[in-house]
Design a protein around this motif. Structure first.
Motif, PDB file in Angstrom:
ATOM      1  N   THR A 218      -3.598   3.389 -14.898  1.00  0.00           N
ATOM      2  CA  THR A 218      -2.509   3.367 -15.858  1.00  0.00           C
ATOM      3  C   THR A 218      -2.531   1.366 -16.127  1.00  0.00           C
ATOM      4  O   THR A 218      -0.974   1.815 -16.441  1.00  0.00           O
ATOM      5  N   GLY A 219      -3.005   0.019 -16.016  1.00  0.00           N
ATOM      6  CA  GLY A 219      -2.460  -1.175 -15.862  1.00  0.00           C
ATOM      7  C   GLY A 219      -1.688  -1.542 -14.828  1.00  0.00           C
ATOM      8  O   GLY A 219      -2.037  -2.262 -14.241  1.00  0.00           O
ATOM      9  N   GLY A 220      -1.023  -0.909 -14.544  1.00  0.00           N
ATOM     10  CA  GLY A 220       0.113  -0.935 -13.019  1.00  0.00           C
ATOM     11  C   GLY A 220       0.443   0.162 -12.725  1.00  0.00           C
ATOM     12  O   GLY A 220       0.628   1.117 -13.978  1.00  0.00           O
ATOM     13  N   GLY A 221       0.418   1.362 -11.846  1.00  0.00           N
ATOM     14  CA  GLY A 221       0.881   2.111 -11.713  1.00  0.00           C
ATOM     15  C   GLY A 221       1.047   2.676  -9.848  1.00  0.00           C
ATOM     16  O   GLY A 221      -0.105   2.120  -9.169  1.00  0.00           O
ATOM     17  N   GLY A 222       1.681   3.393  -9.770  1.00  0.00           N
ATOM     18  CA  GLY A 222       1.354   4.435  -7.903  1.00  0.00           C
ATOM     19  C   GLY A 222       1.989   5.703  -8.270  1.00  0.00           C
ATOM     20  O   GLY A 222       2.527   5.958  -9.245  1.00  0.00           O
ATOM     21  N   MET A 223       1.641   6.516  -6.725  1.00  0.00           N
ATOM     22  CA  MET A 223       2.380   7.503  -6.995  1.00  0.00           C
ATOM     23  C   MET A 223       2.458   7.743  -5.598  1.00  0.00           C
ATOM     24  O   MET A 223       1.578   7.583  -4.659  1.00  0.00           O
ATOM     25  N   LEU A 224       3.774   8.133  -5.628  1.00  0.00           N
ATOM     26  CA  LEU A 224       4.120   8.943  -4.054  1.00  0.00           C
ATOM     27  C   LEU A 224       3.565  10.153  -4.104  1.00  0.00           C
ATOM     28  O   LEU A 224       4.097  10.745  -5.136  1.00  0.00           O
ATOM     29  N   LEU A 225       3.107  10.658  -2.816  1.00  0.00           N
ATOM     30  CA  LEU A 225       2.773  11.987  -2.660  1.00  0.00           C
ATOM     31  C   LEU A 225       3.341  12.605  -1.323  1.00  0.00           C
ATOM     32  O   LEU A 225       3.530  11.860  -0.805  1.00  0.00           O
ATOM     33  N   CYS A 226       3.775  13.551  -1.334  1.00  0.00           N
ATOM     34  CA  CYS A 226       4.701  13.703  -1.050  1.00  0.00           C
ATOM     35  C   CYS A 226       4.074  15.588  -0.468  1.00  0.00           C
ATOM     36  O   CYS A 226       4.490  16.510  -1.199  1.00  0.00           O
ATOM     37  N   ALA A 227       4.821  15.997   1.280  1.00  0.00           N
ATOM     38  CA  ALA A 227       3.999  17.578   1.964  1.00  0.00           C
ATOM     39  C   ALA A 227       4.890  18.163   1.240  1.00  0.00           C
ATOM     40  O   ALA A 227       4.586  19.784   1.712  1.00  0.00           O
ATOM     41  N   GLY A 228       6.384  17.978   1.028  1.00  0.00           N
ATOM     42  CA  GLY A 228       7.546  18.770   1.148  1.00  0.00           C
ATOM     43  C   GLY A 228       8.109  18.885  -0.049  1.00  0.00           C
ATOM     44  O   GLY A 228       8.095  17.453  -0.762  1.00  0.00           O
ATOM     45  N   LEU A 229       8.160  20.008  -0.839  1.00  0.00           N
ATOM     46  CA  LEU A 229       8.501  20.386  -1.960  1.00  0.00           C
ATOM     47  C   LEU A 229      10.191  19.077  -1.394  1.00  0.00           C
ATOM     48  O   LEU A 229      10.598  18.363  -2.681  1.00  0.00           O
ATOM     49  N   LYS A 230      11.657  19.835  -0.905  1.00  0.00           N
ATOM     50  CA  LYS A 230      12.206  18.923  -0.716  1.00  0.00           C
ATOM     51  C   LYS A 230      12.466  17.454  -0.793  1.00  0.00           C
ATOM     52  O   LYS A 230      13.242  16.566  -1.958  1.00  0.00           O
ATOM     53  N   ASP A 231      11.258  16.911  -0.186  1.00  0.00           N
ATOM     54  CA  ASP A 231      11.003  15.439   0.248  1.00  0.00           C
ATOM     55  C   ASP A 231      11.404  14.551  -1.453  1.00  0.00           C
ATOM     56  O   ASP A 231      11.183  14.245  -1.869  1.00  0.00           O
ATOM     57  N   GLY A 232       9.870  15.794  -2.157  1.00  0.00           N
ATOM     58  CA  GLY A 232       9.498  15.379  -3.251  1.00  0.00           C
ATOM     59  C   GLY A 232      10.613  15.572  -4.048  1.00  0.00           C
ATOM     60  O   GLY A 232      10.841  14.424  -5.210  1.00  0.00           O
ATOM     61  N   GLU A 233      11.481  16.038  -4.373  1.00  0.00           N
ATOM     62  CA  GLU A 233      12.773  16.410  -5.539  1.00  0.00           C
ATOM     63  C   GLU A 233      13.174  15.005  -4.976  1.00  0.00           C
ATOM     64  O   GLU A 233      13.961  14.702  -6.129  1.00  0.00           O
ATOM     65  N   ARG A 234      13.386  14.843  -4.236  1.00  0.00           N
ATOM     66  CA  ARG A 234      14.961  13.353  -3.769  1.00  0.00           C
ATOM     67  C   ARG A 234      14.409  13.082  -3.687  1.00  0.00           C
ATOM     68  O   ARG A 234      14.448  12.081  -4.814  1.00  0.00           O
ATOM     69  N   ALA A 235      12.595  12.347  -3.570  1.00  0.00           N
ATOM     70  CA  ALA A 235      12.041  11.134  -3.985  1.00  0.00           C
ATOM     71  C   ALA A 235      11.722  10.605  -5.808  1.00  0.00           C
ATOM     72  O   ALA A 235      12.309   9.691  -6.090  1.00  0.00           O
ATOM     73  N   LYS A 236      12.007  11.812  -6.115  1.00  0.00           N
ATOM     74  CA  LYS A 236      12.008  11.664  -8.045  1.00  0.00           C
ATOM     75  C   LYS A 236      12.988  11.550  -8.301  1.00  0.00           C
ATOM     76  O   LYS A 236      13.670  10.465  -9.277  1.00  0.00           O
ATOM     77  N   HIS A 237      14.230  12.105  -7.531  1.00  0.00           N
ATOM     78  CA  HIS A 237      15.480  11.430  -7.825  1.00  0.00           C
ATOM     79  C   HIS A 237      16.089  10.322  -7.534  1.00  0.00           C
ATOM     80  O   HIS A 237      16.176   9.973  -8.168  1.00  0.00           O
ATOM     81  N   LEU A 238      16.020   9.855  -6.993  1.00  0.00           N
ATOM     82  CA  LEU A 238      15.825   8.304  -5.916  1.00  0.00           C
ATOM     83  C   LEU A 238      14.874   7.168  -6.782  1.00  0.00           C
ATOM     84  O   LEU A 238      16.042   6.452  -7.312  1.00  0.00           O
ATOM     85  N   THR A 239      13.785   7.996  -6.696  1.00  0.00           N
ATOM     86  CA  THR A 239      13.004   6.685  -7.930  1.00  0.00           C
ATOM     87  C   THR A 239      13.474   6.376  -9.516  1.00  0.00           C
ATOM     88  O   THR A 239      13.049   5.577 -10.459  1.00  0.00           O
ATOM     89  N   THR A 240      14.516   7.666 -10.161  1.00  0.00           N
ATOM     90  CA  THR A 240      14.650   7.321 -11.194  1.00  0.00           C
ATOM     91  C   THR A 240      16.557   7.244 -11.484  1.00  0.00           C
ATOM     92  O   THR A 240      17.600   7.625 -11.865  1.00  0.00           O
TER      93      THR A 240
END
Length: 381
Positions: A218-240
């Motif tokens: 993507t030129g520069g970029g990354g992706m956090l993969l989360c095994a749990g939905l709650k963790d994923g939703e919190r991670a998306k909140h924190l990273t924005t």
């Protein structure tokens, strides 16, 4: 060997010009999607391609939740934060890795502990990890600690070297036994599978990279993969920036990170994902050609571990000794064919030379003998 290898690589790529180590390939809708993004004016962290890119990664890897970030280091940093790593904690990782693995720890205020790698994966060795913990760690109701310093050992972070999966079942079993979180540095392993499960999805968290030299970019970029939905939703909140949605108010309910991937980069990623299966097939074919070339020589081609499917991001060969490695590096680079040694081992860098470590004999040996070979999809340049 060197002359024959140069000729072989030039034949592979049908080129007498400079041959890079790994160049991106743009063969599909990259220009169309990026142009669409520019015309829409949504080039920053808001736009349809960011969400679409996350969905594509979720569908491809099978992860519960994918969260796009500005780079792979940001994904690693987010994973460590989500895993509860605090300043003063230690995280066990491998010395043979790219510096981003340890940089993410440094910026958490945490410290790496280095454990040796396995010869058949080039990643963290389960036997070495188990031995280190038995000798240097203790466990109680509160968690796992270093005997020497009393520091909390929070996590184990293997890196899937060159796209070859680590021994994840064994590592996960050890982590469960010692109350440790498994975080996969899967920066190099998009398209790699461990026993039919995509790398980065087996530990509690995983991190991908889409730097310009990765299998897709993507030129520069990354992706956090989360095994749990709650963790994923919190991670998306924190990273924005931990911003609470509202039509006009700017309210942030906790400290967060400004790590959201721009829509412009995500557009490129969406187009690249459409070619990923093709890239994987081409790189597997390239790896088999290298393997055939080095058969019946003193040079050992690095193949995928048993029960695994590697993406062969970077092909590698293990030379007989340091002298033959240096000769190969000099000869190929003098001939305008880029080859590279493995990264300087982490415990040999100034920032991490005082880190606690076990015996690193295998990593130190391979670091003197390993060479990466040109691994672009042949049409890339």
């Amino acid at each position: 060997m060197s002359t024959a290898l140069v000729n072989f690589i030039r034949e592979l790529y049908q080129s007498n010009e400079f041959i890079p180590l790994h160049a991106p390939s743009f063969r599909g809708n990259e220009l169309q999607y990026v142009s669409e993004t520019i015309k829409s004016t949504f080039v920053s962290s808001v736009g349809k391609f960011v969400d679409e890119f996350e969905r594509k990664i979720e569908d491809f890897t099978g992860t519960v939740k994918a969260v796009a970030t500005v780079n792979g280091t940001a994904a690693l940093h987010s994973a460590l934060y989500m895993a509860g790593v605090h300043a003063g904690d230690v995280v066990i990782t491998q010395p043979l890795t790219f510096v981003a693995t340890c940089n993410a720890l440094y910026h958490m205020g945490a410290e790496p502990v280095f454990v040796d790698i396995s010869t058949n994966t080039l990643s963290l060795c389960p036997a070495a990890l188990s031995q280190f913990l038995q000798q240097q760690a203790r466990i109680d109701d509160q968690g796992c600690y270093l005997k020497s310093s009393g520091q909390r050992i929070r996590a184990v972070m293997p890196m899937h070297t060159f796209g070859h999966p680590a021994a994840l079942d064994e590592l996960m079993q050890i982590c469960q036994q010692w109350q440790l979180i498994l975080i996969e540095d899967a920066a190099e392993s998009l398209g790699s599978y461990y026993k039919n499960r995509h790398t980065g999805t087996i530990g509690q968290f995983g991190a991908l990279s889409f730097n310009g030299n990765k299998i897709i970019t993507t030129g520069g970029g990354g992706m956090l993969l989360c095994a749990g939905l709650k963790d994923g939703e919190r991670a998306k909140h924190l990273t924005t920036t931990a911003k609470v949605p509202h039509r006009w108010e700017f309210y942030h309910d906790e400290p967060g990170f400004n790590y959201r991937l721009p829509n412009l980069n995500a557009a490129l990623g969406c187009a690249q994902m459409e070619s990923l299966s093709y890239f994987l097939a081409q790189k597997r074919q390239l790896a088999r050609q290298y393997q055939a070339f080095f058969a019946d020589t003193d040079y050992q081609f690095v193949d995928e571990p048993a029960q695994c499917q590697a993406n062969f991001w970077l092909n590698a060969v293990i030379c007989p000794d340091l002298r033959s490695r240096d000769k190969l590096l000099h000869s190929t680079n003098d001939a305008n064919v880029m080859t590279r040694p493995v990264w300087q081992l982490m415990h040999q860098l100034p920032a991490f030379k005082h880190a606690i470590r076990g015996s690193l004999a295998i990593a130190e040996d391979l670091a003197q003998r390993l060479v990466n070979l040109p691994s672009s999809v042949p049409e890339a340049f």
